[in-house]
Design a protein around this motif. Structure first.
Motif, mmCIF file in Angstrom:
data_model
loop_
_atom_site.group_PDB
_atom_site.id
_atom_site.type_symbol
_atom_site.label_atom_id
_atom_site.label_comp_id
_atom_site.label_asym_id
_atom_site.label_seq_id
_atom_site.Cartn_x
_atom_site.Cartn_y
_atom_site.Cartn_z
ATOM 1 N N GLN A 190 0.852 -1.185 0.000
ATOM 2 C CA GLN A 190 0.000 0.000 0.000
ATOM 3 C C GLN A 190 0.888 1.235 0.000
ATOM 4 O O GLN A 190 1.900 1.272 0.711
ATOM 5 N N LYS A 191 0.558 2.254 -0.788
ATOM 6 C CA LYS A 191 1.296 3.518 -0.789
ATOM 7 C C LYS A 191 0.501 4.568 -0.022
ATOM 8 O O LYS A 191 -0.629 4.897 -0.409
ATOM 9 N N GLU B 69 -3.278 6.141 -0.458
ATOM 10 C CA GLU B 69 -3.794 6.309 -1.816
ATOM 11 C C GLU B 69 -4.836 5.244 -2.155
ATOM 12 O O GLU B 69 -4.767 4.106 -1.684
ATOM 13 N N LYS B 70 -5.777 5.637 -2.991
ATOM 14 C CA LYS B 70 -6.817 4.711 -3.446
ATOM 15 C C LYS B 70 -6.833 4.681 -4.965
ATOM 16 O O LYS B 70 -6.785 5.713 -5.627
ATOM 17 N N ASP B 71 -6.836 3.490 -5.526
ATOM 18 C CA ASP B 71 -7.012 3.299 -6.970
ATOM 19 C C ASP B 71 -7.596 1.906 -7.184
ATOM 20 O O ASP B 71 -8.162 1.320 -6.253
ATOM 21 N N LYS B 72 -7.452 1.364 -8.371
ATOM 22 C CA LYS B 72 -8.067 0.058 -8.657
ATOM 23 C C LYS B 72 -7.450 -1.075 -7.841
ATOM 24 O O LYS B 72 -8.079 -2.109 -7.627
ATOM 25 N N THR B 73 -6.205 -0.879 -7.403
ATOM 26 C CA THR B 73 -5.525 -1.958 -6.674
ATOM 27 C C THR B 73 -5.313 -1.648 -5.204
ATOM 28 O O THR B 73 -4.895 -2.516 -4.448
ATOM 29 N N GLN B 74 -5.598 -0.410 -4.780
ATOM 30 C CA GLN B 74 -5.361 -0.015 -3.394
ATOM 31 C C GLN B 74 -6.625 0.591 -2.796
ATOM 32 O O GLN B 74 -7.360 1.305 -3.489
ATOM 33 N N ASP B 75 -6.878 0.300 -1.536
ATOM 34 C CA ASP B 75 -8.082 0.819 -0.886
ATOM 35 C C ASP B 75 -7.768 1.823 0.216
ATOM 36 O O ASP B 75 -8.636 2.162 1.012
ATOM 37 N N GLY B 76 -6.525 2.291 0.294
ATOM 38 C CA GLY B 76 -6.179 3.339 1.243
ATOM 39 C C GLY B 76 -5.560 2.850 2.538
ATOM 40 O O GLY B 76 -5.159 3.644 3.372
#
Length: 304
Positions: free
Chosen positions: A276-277, A280-287
């Motif tokens: 996880q970065k 951040e939220k995107d198609k592969t990460q939920d925060g």
């Protein structure tokens, strides 16, 4: 470089490091006895004297006893720049001197260069106790080793090629009611396979960080911003209950724009989830790292 942290007890903060500090310099000291770095820090924490310092360095290790955003009482100048703006480094084994002392001097010079690099300071920011109240300290360096020789030693570490630009992050985890040893960067992980992590402490030497945890069948706990396992309010994230998710946000220093925290966790007896970065939220990460309802047993973090 590797730095071991021993947190200042919360009930001694008002005595040893009562003020917030934005450091502008380093102040070098000699301990005037032959104790190890660990014993120097522990004695400093234990006694009731208004005397304190950020680091103690011996021939084998560097130990930090006070956070760098807090002042320490070491320069003998009251509320002057030494005490209120200086990062204090005590060099051990200066009573008897000899080979142990010389090795401690070398390690202290390496630490000094490390701090200079992290703050973007030059060699002019390295000062000595004597500059603030006239005391002959660091006495053995001044009387035998030579101040210019010490500065040249620092310069050797300061200007050597960088092996990595990774910003140091350090962290610990509590499992079964006990805090596990500190881990730096990705040299290892914190946790014990098969046992739930209940609390996490994370710190950075450069920039700042905030983090929080989500408890199993519970909720997100408040963000914390410090690294101090003796401070249950803002020194670590957790309340003694199993954790199933962690969120971290890293704020880089001015000369490290773009750096982020990357971190991951593993559910009990399973493989790691994806990195996880920050939040951040995107198609592969939920925060956040983790999965609600799944206790975690390992945690890793790096700043890149």
């Amino acid at each position: 470089m590797e730095i071991k942290h021993i947190e200042c007890p919360i009930n001694k903060v008002g005595l040893k490091c009562p003020f917030k500090m934005k450091p502008t310099r380093i102040v070098i000291h000699n301990t005037a006895n032959d104790a190890t770095a660990e014993n120097e820090i522990k004695y400093m924490h234990k006694n009731n004297m208004e005397k304190s310092f950020h680091f103690a360095v011996d021939d084998k290790e560097v130990i930090q006893g006070i956070a760098l955003d807090r002042n320490a009482w070491h320069a003998g100048d009251g509320n002057g720049k030494g005490n209120r703006e200086g990062i204090a480094i005590e060099i051990c084994y200066s009573k008897s001197g000899g080979e142990r002392f010389l090795r401690a001097v070398k390690k202290a010079a390496e630490l000094t260069a490390f701090i200079l690099k992290n703050y973007g300071w030059g060699i002019e920011c390295v000062t000595k106790h004597k500059d603030y109240n006239g005391k002959n300290c660091p006495h053995r360096i001044l009387d035998e080793y030579g101040w210019e020789n010490f500065l040249n030693l620092v310069k050797g570490f300061l200007y050597e090629p960088e092996k990595t630009e990774t910003i140091n992050v350090f962290y610990r985890a509590k499992v079964s009611g006990k805090w596990l040893p500190q881990v730096n960067n990705l040299e290892d992980y914190v946790g014990i396979r098969g046992k739930a992590i209940t609390d996490i402490a994370v710190g950075v030497l450069k920039g700042s960080i905030k983090y929080r945890v989500h408890t199993l069948k519970g909720k997100w706990l408040p963000y914390v911003t410090r690294y101090n396992i003796n401070d249950a309010i803002n020194g670590y994230a957790g309340n003694g209950k199993p954790i199933d998710a962690i969120e971290v946000i890293y704020y880089p220093a001015k000369n490290a724009v773009g750096k982020k925290a990357i971190y991951r966790v593993s559910p009990i007896k399973k493989g790691y989830f994806s990195w996880q970065k920050n939040n951040e939220k995107d198609k592969t990460q939920d925060g956040y790292a983790g999965l609600f309802g799944k206790k975690i047993d390992r945690f890793q973090i790096e700043i890149v």
